[in-house]
Design an enzyme around this catalytic site. Structure first.
Site, PDB file in Angstrom:
ATOM      1  N   LYS A 176      43.461  -2.098   6.471  1.00 33.12           N
ATOM      2  CA  LYS A 176      41.994  -1.996   6.523  1.00 33.12           C
ATOM      3  C   LYS A 176      41.345  -2.988   5.563  1.00 33.12           C
ATOM      4  CE  LYS A 176      37.882  -0.652   7.505  1.00 33.12           C
ATOM      5  NZ  LYS A 176      37.311   0.687   7.372  1.00 33.12           N
ATOM      6  N   LYS A 244      31.853  -2.500  -1.583  1.00 33.69           N
ATOM      7  CA  LYS A 244      32.950  -1.694  -2.124  1.00 33.69           C
ATOM      8  C   LYS A 244      34.279  -2.127  -1.533  1.00 33.69           C
ATOM      9  CE  LYS A 244      34.067   1.890  -0.062  1.00 33.69           C
ATOM     10  NZ  LYS A 244      35.056   2.303   0.959  1.00 33.69           N
TER      11      LYS A 244
END
Length: 298
Positions: A176, A244
């Site tokens: 990811k 983030k």
């Protein structure tokens, strides 16, 4: 056979439609989140609201978390203020699937902490954005034991069309991180191309038709084209969250000893968008950063 009872924790932009897709697929879903109106939405779709993590998970066969970041996942797993979390209240042999995007190290630490409780863990972050969550066409990248992945496969297939076991605990989150690096690169390239085409006076729709039909085509261009053309960025996946995620990419790259020159630049550009007040906008708002650098009013 009856489908497993699912406790779903986190009903945000992605979590709500994902939980609803499970309900449509026949899964009994008990949900918990901090916003009461989202619990009302879940109830209207046939789910069962819970008043706490404990209430949500204590009778569940599968617990799914879909939360903003590492801190929230850790808090829900371990509990805060002595309330206890998933690991304390879940039954032994419960399958705990974290579908949030967190650091690979957080995923491996969670699996290690869960083992003494008899709780099995998969890290299974997703890609596809809000549209993919609504349509049930997400890509699911899973890390953990193969047997646990096989058990979760029917559930994953109710949420996505590309479902892959990537390796041991943390592997899903590593993939990811690479995904978020590539998506940010596509977004920035599209943003720069759009600003360039506009400044040159080219018919933007015609240009994007051609680009979308050749080697420059991408899912990012297809999904975000309207955002770029209209200069409209309602949050599907917020700049704050991609900021983030790029922090995860750069930290993981440092830990593995590799150099990501473009990744560092993308992290800086995303941080700049956030600093300029665009954190709550969709990550296609990278366009606004290119416009600012080019002296174009945003």
């Amino acid at each position: 056979m009856a489908l497993p009872h699912v406790a779903w924790i986190g009903l945000g932009v992605m979590g709500s439609p994902m939980a609803e897709n499970l309900i449509r697929a026949g899964y009994p879903v008990t949900g918990y989140t901090l916003e009461a109106h989202k619990l009302d939405r879940l109830a209207a779709r046939g789910g069962t609201p819970a008043a706490s993590v404990r209430e949500a998970v204590q009778r569940a066969d599968v617990v799914v978390t879909m939360l903003p970041a590492d801190a929230q996942v850790t808090a829900v797993a371990h509990g805060t203020d002595g309330t206890g979390g998933v690991l304390e209240h879940a039954r032994p042999r419960t399958l705990f699937i974290d579908m949030s995007t967190v650091a690979p190290a957080t995923a491996t630490a969670l699996a290690k902490a869960a083992a003494p409780h008899g709780v099995r863990v998969l890290d299974a972050p997703v890609s596809g954005g809000e549209a993919g969550a609504v349509e049930g066409t997400l890509s699911v990248m899973a890390g953990g034991d193969r047997a646990d992945f096989e058990e979760a496969l029917p559930l994953f297939r109710a949420l996505g069309t590309t479902v892959v076991h990537c390796g041991p605990h943390g592997a899903g989150q590593t993939v990811k991180a690479a995904n978020q690096l590539m998506v940010a690169a596509h977004l920035q390239a599209c943003a720069e191309a759009v600003v360039f085409l506009r400044a040159a006076g080219v018919d933007l729709d015609a240009a994007l038709d051609v680009l979308g039909g050749g080697l420059a085509a991408s899912a990012v261009l297809a999904r975000k084209r309207d955002n770029f053309v209209r200069r409209h960025h309602p949050p599907g996946f917020r700049v704050d969250l991609h900021h983030k995620d790029l922090g995860i990419v750069t930290a993981a790259a440092r830990e593995t000893g590799v150099v990501l020159p473009l990744g560092g630049l993308l992290a800086t550009l995303m941080a700049a968008a956030r600093a300029q007040g665009d954190g709550g906008l969709d990550h296609s708002a990278l366009l606004r950063g290119v416009e600012r650098l080019s002296g174009v009013a945003t």
